[in-house]
Design a protein around this motif. Structure first.
Motif, mmCIF file in Angstrom:
data_model
loop_
_atom_site.group_PDB
_atom_site.id
_atom_site.type_symbol
_atom_site.label_atom_id
_atom_site.label_comp_id
_atom_site.label_asym_id
_atom_site.label_seq_id
_atom_site.Cartn_x
_atom_site.Cartn_y
_atom_site.Cartn_z
ATOM 1 N N PHE A 1 -109.722 -21.130 -86.847
ATOM 2 C CA PHE A 1 -109.599 -20.250 -88.013
ATOM 3 C C PHE A 1 -108.653 -19.108 -87.667
ATOM 4 O O PHE A 1 -108.690 -18.563 -86.571
ATOM 5 N N ASN A 2 -107.847 -18.734 -88.612
ATOM 6 C CA ASN A 2 -106.967 -17.585 -88.431
ATOM 7 C C ASN A 2 -107.624 -16.341 -89.019
ATOM 8 O O ASN A 2 -108.556 -16.427 -89.805
ATOM 9 N N HIS A 3 -107.106 -15.184 -88.623
ATOM 10 C CA HIS A 3 -107.631 -13.919 -89.135
ATOM 11 C C HIS A 3 -106.950 -13.551 -90.451
ATOM 12 O O HIS A 3 -105.766 -13.787 -90.647
ATOM 13 N N SER A 4 -107.723 -12.955 -91.320
ATOM 14 C CA SER A 4 -107.196 -12.349 -92.536
ATOM 15 C C SER A 4 -108.167 -11.255 -92.956
ATOM 16 O O SER A 4 -109.380 -11.427 -92.862
ATOM 17 N N CYS A 5 -107.629 -10.143 -93.389
ATOM 18 C CA CYS A 5 -108.504 -9.096 -93.932
ATOM 19 C C CYS A 5 -109.165 -9.586 -95.215
ATOM 20 O O CYS A 5 -110.146 -9.025 -95.669
ATOM 21 N N LEU B 1 -107.962 -22.100 -93.283
ATOM 22 C CA LEU B 1 -109.244 -21.403 -93.281
ATOM 23 C C LEU B 1 -109.080 -20.099 -92.524
ATOM 24 O O LEU B 1 -108.570 -20.078 -91.403
ATOM 25 N N ARG B 2 -109.490 -18.988 -93.159
ATOM 26 C CA ARG B 2 -109.285 -17.658 -92.587
ATOM 27 C C ARG B 2 -110.603 -16.900 -92.571
ATOM 28 O O ARG B 2 -111.389 -16.977 -93.497
ATOM 29 N N HIS B 3 -110.796 -16.154 -91.498
ATOM 30 C CA HIS B 3 -112.004 -15.355 -91.347
ATOM 31 C C HIS B 3 -111.616 -13.953 -90.905
ATOM 32 O O HIS B 3 -110.640 -13.771 -90.184
ATOM 33 N N THR B 4 -112.385 -12.964 -91.339
ATOM 34 C CA THR B 4 -112.149 -11.595 -90.908
ATOM 35 C C THR B 4 -112.765 -11.420 -89.526
ATOM 36 O O THR B 4 -113.974 -11.540 -89.375
ATOM 37 N N TYR B 5 -111.941 -11.185 -88.521
ATOM 38 C CA TYR B 5 -112.417 -11.053 -87.143
ATOM 39 C C TYR B 5 -113.007 -9.682 -86.861
ATOM 40 O O TYR B 5 -113.624 -9.481 -85.840
ATOM 41 N N VAL B 6 -112.760 -8.737 -87.725
ATOM 42 C CA VAL B 6 -113.159 -7.357 -87.462
ATOM 43 C C VAL B 6 -114.216 -6.920 -88.463
ATOM 44 O O VAL B 6 -114.402 -7.542 -89.511
ATOM 45 N N TYR B 7 -114.919 -5.862 -88.136
ATOM 46 C CA TYR B 7 -115.923 -5.298 -89.046
ATOM 47 C C TYR B 7 -115.209 -4.872 -90.325
ATOM 48 O O TYR B 7 -114.312 -4.018 -90.295
ATOM 49 N N PRO B 8 -115.549 -5.457 -91.450
ATOM 50 C CA PRO B 8 -114.776 -5.236 -92.672
ATOM 51 C C PRO B 8 -114.837 -3.836 -93.248
ATOM 52 O O PRO B 8 -114.018 -3.471 -94.081
ATOM 53 N N PHE B 9 -115.792 -3.020 -92.795
ATOM 54 C CA PHE B 9 -115.915 -1.683 -93.351
ATOM 55 C C PHE B 9 -115.207 -0.623 -92.507
ATOM 56 O O PHE B 9 -115.192 0.542 -92.872
ATOM 57 N N ASP B 10 -114.622 -1.033 -91.357
ATOM 58 C CA ASP B 10 -113.831 -0.097 -90.565
ATOM 59 C C ASP B 10 -112.486 0.147 -91.243
ATOM 60 O O ASP B 10 -111.919 -0.746 -91.867
ATOM 61 N N THR B 11 -111.969 1.347 -91.087
ATOM 62 C CA THR B 11 -110.627 1.625 -91.586
ATOM 63 C C THR B 11 -109.624 1.000 -90.621
ATOM 64 O O THR B 11 -109.966 0.608 -89.497
ATOM 65 N N VAL B 12 -108.373 0.907 -91.028
ATOM 66 C CA VAL B 12 -107.344 0.339 -90.161
ATOM 67 C C VAL B 12 -107.271 1.119 -88.859
ATOM 68 O O VAL B 12 -107.158 0.553 -87.772
ATOM 69 N N GLY B 13 -107.375 2.440 -88.919
ATOM 70 C CA GLY B 13 -107.340 3.282 -87.709
ATOM 71 C C GLY B 13 -108.505 3.000 -86.767
ATOM 72 O O GLY B 13 -108.342 3.041 -85.551
ATOM 73 N N GLU B 14 -109.683 2.711 -87.326
ATOM 74 C CA GLU B 14 -110.861 2.431 -86.495
ATOM 75 C C GLU B 14 -110.779 1.063 -85.837
ATOM 76 O O GLU B 14 -111.378 0.825 -84.807
ATOM 77 N N ARG B 15 -110.055 0.141 -86.452
ATOM 78 C CA ARG B 15 -109.927 -1.193 -85.879
ATOM 79 C C ARG B 15 -109.085 -1.157 -84.648
ATOM 80 O O ARG B 15 -109.165 -1.888 -83.742
#
Length: 93
Positions: free
Chosen positions: A41-45, A79-93
């Motif tokens: 799976f690739n990443h996507s916001c 197929l894409r999945h969000t690898y990061v916590y979706p509620f973090d801002t771009v700066g927090e990621r």
């Protein structure tokens, strides 16, 4: 040995569990594994799959990853999945 470590580091996934009331990530329920298909799976916001983890073991360890379509997905689509916590801002990621 180094090559195996690199493969695992590249393809391993950490399970995620968010408290449904606070929407905070609960690290005490996190585990990891190498999920061969999910590693593709690739990443996507704006992911199009949602992942869940289940246990079929008496110990309760999570050993099954289930990917479900989060939106309609056309045959042959990536197929894409969000690898990061979706509620973090771009700066927090």
């Amino acid at each position: 040995e180094r090559k195996v470590s690199e493969i695992i580091a590249t393809n391993a996934r950490k399970s995620e569990w968010w408290d449904p009331w606070s929407l905070l990530l609960d690290e005490s329920k996190v585990c990891g594994g190498v999920w061969l298909v999910a590693s593709l799976f690739n990443h996507s916001c704006y992911g199009n799959v949602s992942l869940s983890y289940y246990s079929t073991l008496p110990s309760g360890e999570l050993n099954v990853l289930v990917a479900r379509a989060a939106v309609p997905i056309a045959a042959g689509s990536e197929l894409r999945h969000t690898y990061v916590y979706p509620f973090d801002t771009v700066g927090e990621r």
